[in-house]
Design an enzyme around this catalytic site. Structure first.
Site, mmCIF file in Angstrom:
data_model
loop_
_atom_site.group_PDB
_atom_site.id
_atom_site.type_symbol
_atom_site.label_atom_id
_atom_site.label_comp_id
_atom_site.label_asym_id
_atom_site.label_seq_id
_atom_site.Cartn_x
_atom_site.Cartn_y
_atom_site.Cartn_z
ATOM 1 N N GLU A 12 0.810 -1.230 0.000
ATOM 2 C CA GLU A 12 0.000 0.000 0.000
ATOM 3 C C GLU A 12 0.838 1.272 0.000
ATOM 4 O OE1 GLU A 12 -3.850 0.224 0.475
ATOM 5 O OE2 GLU A 12 -3.365 -1.561 -0.674
ATOM 6 N N VAL A 13 2.021 1.202 -0.582
ATOM 7 C CA VAL A 13 2.870 2.395 -0.621
ATOM 8 C C VAL A 13 2.754 3.126 -1.956
ATOM 9 C CG1 VAL A 13 4.539 1.528 1.073
ATOM 10 C CG2 VAL A 13 4.918 1.091 -1.370
ATOM 11 N N LYS A 15 2.958 1.244 -5.177
ATOM 12 C CA LYS A 15 3.668 0.558 -6.275
ATOM 13 C C LYS A 15 2.868 0.578 -7.573
ATOM 14 C CE LYS A 15 4.145 -3.477 -4.406
ATOM 15 N NZ LYS A 15 3.539 -3.186 -3.099
ATOM 16 N N VAL A 17 0.431 2.615 -8.563
ATOM 17 C CA VAL A 17 0.314 3.964 -9.127
ATOM 18 C C VAL A 17 1.636 4.378 -9.771
ATOM 19 C CG1 VAL A 17 -0.125 6.380 -8.563
ATOM 20 C CG2 VAL A 17 -1.521 4.608 -7.520
ATOM 21 N N LYS A 37 2.241 -8.544 -13.142
ATOM 22 C CA LYS A 37 2.005 -8.644 -11.701
ATOM 23 C C LYS A 37 2.341 -10.087 -11.338
ATOM 24 C CE LYS A 37 0.398 -7.464 -7.557
ATOM 25 N NZ LYS A 37 0.921 -6.390 -6.711
ATOM 26 N N ASP A 50 -3.942 -5.398 -10.027
ATOM 27 C CA ASP A 50 -3.038 -4.251 -10.179
ATOM 28 C C ASP A 50 -2.668 -4.019 -11.644
ATOM 29 O OD1 ASP A 50 -3.118 -3.854 -7.491
ATOM 30 O OD2 ASP A 50 -1.052 -4.460 -7.091
ATOM 31 N N SER A 171 3.434 8.712 -2.946
ATOM 32 C CA SER A 171 2.309 9.615 -2.744
ATOM 33 C C SER A 171 2.797 10.860 -2.007
ATOM 34 C CB SER A 171 1.219 8.874 -1.955
ATOM 35 O OG SER A 171 0.077 9.674 -1.814
ATOM 36 N N GLY A 202 -3.303 11.506 -4.696
ATOM 37 C CA GLY A 202 -4.516 11.724 -5.484
ATOM 38 C C GLY A 202 -4.346 11.410 -6.961
HETATM 39 N N1 LIG Z 1 -0.244 8.901 -5.637
HETATM 40 C C1 LIG Z 1 -1.401 8.328 -5.335
HETATM 41 N N2 LIG Z 1 -2.560 8.886 -5.727
HETATM 42 C C2 LIG Z 1 -3.748 8.333 -5.415
HETATM 43 N N3 LIG Z 1 -3.910 7.242 -4.719
HETATM 44 C C3 LIG Z 1 -2.802 6.633 -4.327
HETATM 45 C C4 LIG Z 1 -1.480 7.115 -4.605
HETATM 46 N N4 LIG Z 1 -0.586 6.271 -4.066
HETATM 47 C C5 LIG Z 1 -1.318 5.310 -3.489
HETATM 48 N N5 LIG Z 1 -2.629 5.526 -3.636
HETATM 49 C C6 LIG Z 1 -3.736 4.705 -3.137
HETATM 50 O O1 LIG Z 1 -3.251 3.995 -2.038
HETATM 51 C C7 LIG Z 1 -3.631 2.644 -2.132
HETATM 52 C C8 LIG Z 1 -2.385 1.809 -2.273
HETATM 53 O O2 LIG Z 1 -1.708 2.146 -3.464
HETATM 54 P P1 LIG Z 1 -1.210 1.004 -4.433
HETATM 55 O O3 LIG Z 1 -2.330 0.070 -4.767
HETATM 56 O O4 LIG Z 1 -0.509 1.655 -5.575
HETATM 57 O O5 LIG Z 1 -0.174 0.283 -3.442
HETATM 58 P P2 LIG Z 1 0.725 -0.951 -3.702
HETATM 59 O O6 LIG Z 1 2.055 -0.607 -3.113
HETATM 60 O O7 LIG Z 1 0.690 -1.256 -5.152
HETATM 61 O O8 LIG Z 1 0.061 -2.095 -2.864
HETATM 62 P P3 LIG Z 1 0.129 -3.708 -3.095
HETATM 63 O O9 LIG Z 1 1.246 -4.194 -2.230
HETATM 64 O O10 LIG Z 1 -1.212 -4.133 -2.619
HETATM 65 O O11 LIG Z 1 0.349 -3.982 -4.558
HETATM 66 C C9 LIG Z 1 -4.537 2.507 -3.340
HETATM 67 O O12 LIG Z 1 -5.858 2.582 -2.895
HETATM 68 C C10 LIG Z 1 -4.175 3.690 -4.178
HETATM 69 O O13 LIG Z 1 -5.257 4.157 -4.953
HETATM 70 MG MG LIG Z 2 -0.033 -2.848 -6.116
#
Ligand SMILES: Nc1ncnc2c1ncn2[C@@H]1O[C@H](COP(=O)(O)OP(=O)(O)OP(=O)(O)O)[C@@H](O)[C@H]1O
Ligand SMILES: [Mg+2]
Length: 241
Positions: A12-13, A15, A17, A37, A50, A171, A202
């Site tokens: 949820e960091v 990745k 996006v 993925k 993803d 983010s 966002g």
């Molecule tokens: N820059 C951003 N703008 C909008 N939303 C964001 C941003 N970064 C993260 N988020 C939101 O935060 C949440 C986690 O982001 P994301 O899915 O990219 O994480 P992840 O690191 O890919 O997680 P995972 O380990 O589950 O693959 C999502 O709901 C995403 O929409």
């Molecule tokens: Mg992800």
């Protein structure tokens, strides 16, 4: 750089996006892109994962998933509980290498952080990166706590002889606090690698057209973008106290 492995300091960091931003920027530069993925957990068979989210935001990319498991757990655990075969690092490497024969850039998104286990033998995304000899991009949070997890991830990559391409902030808040602003100087220092971008908070909620138009401004020239780390740091950095 035909294959780029994208990991993070945790789940949820941002990745996905960031992967979408890298994909959109490469597409804008005229390159063909595939997104793999490695193992998708926590989604039902009919739900977008993803890779589909990357395609929605970035545009025409080839998407691939090796396996998906319904429970939102580490892939090894989710596979075991589902009574299904796990994904092994060599399968990730083989799938990415095959996509690399047909695309200019292959982005491999892991699950969670670097050492999240894919199989019962303890195989991880780091093993796949090693098999591919691929550089690794680390997505990190902006604020307090990110220096420790980023340095731990960078050290582990280095111990394994892997190439840390750089750090992208997943983010960046509209109103960054003191820790986030100070981290712009400290993150590249603790990582021993450059900041290669910052995706605004966002960004995932933008229309696909706005996302694609903006993405090159969030990423450094190494990732085909126009983002200037030093100018960003000077603009956002706190005054010395
Ligand atoms: N820059 C951003 N703008 C909008 N939303 C964001 C941003 N970064 C993260 N988020 C939101 O935060 C949440 C986690 O982001 P994301 O899915 O990219 O994480 P992840 O690191 O890919 O997680 P995972 O380990 O589950 O693959 C999502 O709901 C995403 O929409
Ligand atoms: Mg992800």
């Amino acid at each position: 750089m035909p294959v780029l492995v994208i990991t993070g300091t945790g789940t949820e960091v941002g990745k996905t996006v960031v992967t979408a931003a890298v994909a959109a920027t490469a597409l804008a530069a005229g390159r063909s892109v595939a997104v793999l993925k490695a193992a998708q957990t926590g989604v039902r068979p009919d739900e977008p994962g993803d890779a589909a989210e990357v395609a929605r935001l970035a545009g025409p990319v080839t998407t691939a998933e090796i396996a998906r498991y319904p429970e939102p757990l580490a892939p090894a655990t989710a596979a075991r509980r589902a009574g299904r075969a796990p994904v092994h690092p060599h399968e990730v490497a083989e799938a990415a290498a095959k996509l690399a024969t047909e695309h200019d850039l292959v982005l491999v998104e892991g699950a969670g952080g670097l050492l999240v286990r894919f199989d019962a033998a303890g195989g991880t995304l780091a093993d796949a990166a090693r098999l591919l000899s691929a550089p690794v991009l680390v997505v990190a949070p902006a604020g307090l706590g990110t220096l420790n997890t980023t340095e731990l991830t960078a050290r582990e990559l280095r111990c394994r002889g892997l190439d840390l391409a750089g750090i992208v902030i997943g983010s960046w808040p509209a109103v960054p606090d003191l820790a986030a602003r100070c981290n712009l100087a400290d993150l590249p220092d603790v990582a021993g690698a450059p900041l290669l971008g910052s995706v605004p908070a966002g960004a995932g909620g933008l229309s696909p057209a706005d996302f694609r138009a903006s993405a090159p401004h969030w990423l450094a020239p190494r990732l085909d973008g126009t983002w200037d780390a030093e100018a960003f740091r000077v603009r956002e950095a706190p005054r010395a106290s």
